[in-house]
Scaffold this active site. Structure first.
Site, short mmCIF file in Angstrom:
data_model
loop_
_atom_site.label_atom_id
_atom_site.label_comp_id
_atom_site.label_asym_id
_atom_site.label_seq_id
_atom_site.Cartn_x
_atom_site.Cartn_y
_atom_site.Cartn_z
N ASN A 9 11.93 -47.55 36.91
CA ASN A 9 13.23 -48.21 37.05
C ASN A 9 13.01 -49.70 36.88
O ASN A 9 12.57 -50.38 37.80
CB ASN A 9 13.81 -47.89 38.44
CG ASN A 9 15.19 -48.49 38.65
OD1 ASN A 9 15.67 -49.26 37.82
ND2 ASN A 9 15.81 -48.16 39.76
N ARG A 86 15.19 -44.84 34.24
CA ARG A 86 16.60 -45.12 34.52
C ARG A 86 17.11 -46.09 33.45
O ARG A 86 16.50 -47.14 33.21
CB ARG A 86 16.72 -45.78 35.89
CG ARG A 86 18.13 -46.19 36.18
CD ARG A 86 18.24 -46.88 37.50
NE ARG A 86 19.64 -47.23 37.71
CZ ARG A 86 20.03 -48.37 38.23
NH1 ARG A 86 19.17 -49.28 38.60
NH2 ARG A 86 21.30 -48.60 38.39
N HIS A 175 26.33 -45.49 38.77
CA HIS A 175 25.77 -44.74 39.90
C HIS A 175 25.89 -43.23 39.65
O HIS A 175 25.91 -42.44 40.61
CB HIS A 175 26.51 -45.04 41.24
CG HIS A 175 26.26 -46.40 41.80
ND1 HIS A 175 27.22 -47.09 42.48
CD2 HIS A 175 25.17 -47.19 41.80
CE1 HIS A 175 26.74 -48.26 42.87
NE2 HIS A 175 25.48 -48.35 42.46
N ARG A 236 29.45 -58.71 44.85
CA ARG A 236 30.47 -58.54 43.80
C ARG A 236 31.84 -58.35 44.44
O ARG A 236 31.97 -57.67 45.46
CB ARG A 236 30.14 -57.31 42.94
CG ARG A 236 29.04 -57.56 41.92
CD ARG A 236 28.62 -56.29 41.22
NE ARG A 236 27.33 -55.84 41.69
CZ ARG A 236 26.79 -54.65 41.40
NH1 ARG A 236 27.43 -53.80 40.64
NH2 ARG A 236 25.60 -54.34 41.87
N GLU A 380 18.00 -40.88 43.73
CA GLU A 380 18.16 -40.98 42.28
C GLU A 380 16.84 -40.72 41.56
O GLU A 380 16.82 -40.14 40.48
CB GLU A 380 18.71 -42.38 41.93
CG GLU A 380 20.15 -42.54 42.37
CD GLU A 380 20.57 -43.99 42.57
OE1 GLU A 380 20.10 -44.62 43.54
OE2 GLU A 380 21.36 -44.49 41.76
#
Ligand code: AMP
Length: 394
Positions: A9, A86, A175, A236, A380
Site C-alpha cells: 500500500n 492497493r 473505501h 476534509r 482491507e
C-alpha cells in the site's frame, strides 16, 4: 518454502507492506514513512528497532530494504507467490481487481488524472515490485471497483451531461475494499449469504465514507468524484455548498488555497481548531472544550443524516455497521449518532456499545432496536491478499 502473499500500500510519502501466508493468515507487516525526506524511517510492526534506510530513501529503496529485512528475519523465504497492490482509482475501467500487465498499467495511468495524489505513487509501488520480483504475478485492487455497481441515478451529478461524457465527472466512491469486507463479515455474523445481505456500512477513520449495500452490492455511497465529498472527516470538509468556491474567490482566496483548505484544514481539525484525532477531541470535550464538542456534534449529526439518506436506496436492511478507527473504537460517536435516528427505530445498548460489541458477537444495539447495529474491525489488507491469490490462481 515459498508460501507468502505480499500486500503493498504505497501512499504519497509512505509505504506499508503486509505479509500473509497462503491461508491468508497475517505473518508480519512493516511501514516506511517520510519517504524522500532526510528523516525517512522504517519499522517492522511490533519491533522496537528502526530499520536503517538510505537518506532521502524513495519508495523503491524503502521497499527493497523492507523486503531484505523480511528475508533476513526469515519471514519471507524465496519469492512471494503473489503480490497485491492497493490502487486508489480504477475509474470506470475496473469493476474488479485486475492482474497487472502492460495494459493494466496503461489503464491505471489513463485514469490517474482523477487521483493525481494517489495513482502515480501506487504505480511507483507496482514498478518497484516488478523490478524486485519480475516473475511474480501482481494484482491491482482498486478502492473504486466495488462501487461500479452503483445505478446511474446514484452516480450521476446534476451537471451538464458533457461533464460526464467528456471529463468523467461522476460519483466513483472510495473505501470499496473496506465496505466489501463489511458486507462479507456482516453476512457471516448474521448467518446469511453475502449476496442476500443488505447493510449500511460506515467507514469512519481519518477518511470517512458510508455505503448502502443491497444484496451484497454497493448501490449508493457518500464519496464522489474525489474522496472529499460526503461525511465530515479528520481534515476534509465533506459536503459544502458548491457556491463556496465563487464566494471565496470573491474574498481573494485562490482555487489552490480553497483545495488545501477543504482537504487539509477542515473537518474535525477545522471545526475544533485543535486536532483531527477523535480520541483527543472526546477527551477535550469531556473537559468542557466547546469547539471540540462542536466538532463531535457536527461529525455525528452529518453521519446520522447520511444514514437516514442511505435508507432511501435500500429495499431492506439487515444491519448498520460501524468500522474504521473511529467506528470501531468510539462508543461516544456511535451513541451520539444513533441518538438522532430514533424515528428509524435504531437503539443502542449502552453497555454493549461501551464494550464495542466484544462480548456480544459484534452487536452494540439494544434488543428492541428495529435493526441490529454492529461494529466490525476492517481488514482491507486481507481482502487484497485474497484477491491477489484469486487472480494469481493460487
Ligand atoms: P484510521 O484512519 O482508521 O486509523 O482512524 C483514525 C481515527 O480513529 C483517529 O481520529 C483516531 O483518533 C480514531 N480513534 C482510534 N482509536 C480511538 C478511540 N479509542 N476512541 C476514539 N477515536 C479513536
Amino acid at each position: 518454502m515459498e508460501d507468502s502473499i505480499l500486500v503493498v500500500n504505497s501512499g504519497s510519502s509512505s509505504v506499508k507492506l503486509a505479509l500473509f501466508d497462503k491461508h491468508h493468515q497475517k505473518k508480519a507487516s512493516a511501514l516506511a514513512e517520510k519517504l524522500n525526506k532526510t528523516d525517512a524511517t522504517a519499522q517492522i510492526t511490533g519491533s522496537p528497532e528502526p530499520i536503517a534506510l538510505p537518506e532521502n530513501a524513495n519508495h523503491q529503496q524503502a521497499l527493497q530494504v523492507l523486503i531484505e529485512t523480511f528475508t533476513q528475519k526469515e519471514l519471507l523465504q524465496g519469492q512471494p507467490l503473489a503480490i497485491g497492490h492497493r490502487v486508489v482509482h480504477g475509474g470506470e475501467t475496473f469493476r474488479e481487481a485486475a492482474l497487472i500487465d502492460i495494459d493494466t498499467i496503461a489503464a491505471i495511468k489513463k485514469v490517474s488524472g482523477l487521483a493525481p495524489l494517489h495513482n502515480p505513487v501506487n504505480l511507483v509501488g507496482i514498478e518497484a515490485m516488478q523490478v524486485l520480483f519480475p516473475s511474480v504475478p501482481q494484482v491491482a485492487v482498486f478502492d473504486t471497483a466495488y462501487h461500479q455497481s452503483l445505478p446511474e441515478r446514484a452516480y450521476r451529478y446534476a451537471l451538464p451531461k458533457h461533464c460526464y461524457e467528456d471529463w468523467g465527472v461522476r460519483r466513483y466512491g472510495f473505501h470499496g475494499t473496506s465496505h466489501y469486507f463489511m458486507v462479507q463479515e456482516a453476512a457471516r455474523l448474521l448467518s446469511k449469504p453475502a449476496e442476500k445481505t443488505s447493510i449500511i456500512s460506515a467507514h469512519l477513520g481519518n477518511g470517512c465514507s458510508i455505503t448502502a449495500i443491497q444484496d451484497g452490492k454497493s448501490i449508493d455511497t457518500s464519496m464522489g468524484l474525489t474522496p472529499l465529498e460526503g461525511l465530515v472527516m479528520g481534515t476534509r470538509s465533506g459536503d459544502v455548498d458548491p457556491g463556496l468556491f465563487d464566494y471565496l474567490a470573491g474574498q481573494g482566496v485562490s482555487a489552490s488555497d480553497v483545495h488545501a483548505m477543504l482537504n487539509n484544514e477542515s473537518g474535525l481539525l477545522g471545526l475544533s481548531g485543535h486536532t483531527n484525532d477523535m480520541r483527543t477531541l472526546c477527551e477535550l470535550a469531556e473537559k468542557g472544550d466547546k469547539p471540540a464538542r462542536l466538532a463531535i456534534d457536527v461529525f455525528c449529526f452529518r453521519l446520522a443524516r447520511y444514514i437516514g439518506a442511505m435508507t432511501a436506496s435500500l429495499r431492506h436492511l439487515d444491519a448498520v455497521v460501524f468500522t474504521g478507527g473511529i467506528g470501531e473504537n468510539s462508543a461516544e460517536v456511535r451513541r451520539e449518532t444513533i441518538k438522532h435516528l430514533s424515528l428509524l427505530g435504531l437503539m443502542m445498548d449502552p453497555e454493549l456499545n461501551q464494550q464495542h460489541g466484544k462480548e456480544s458477537g459484534n452487536r452494540v444495539s439494544h434488543a428492541d432496536s428495529r435493526f441490529p447495529i454492529l461494529t466490525i474491525p476492517t481488514n482491507e489488507e486481507l481482502v487484497i491478499a485474497q484477491e491477489a491469490s484469486r487472480l494469481a490462481r493460487l
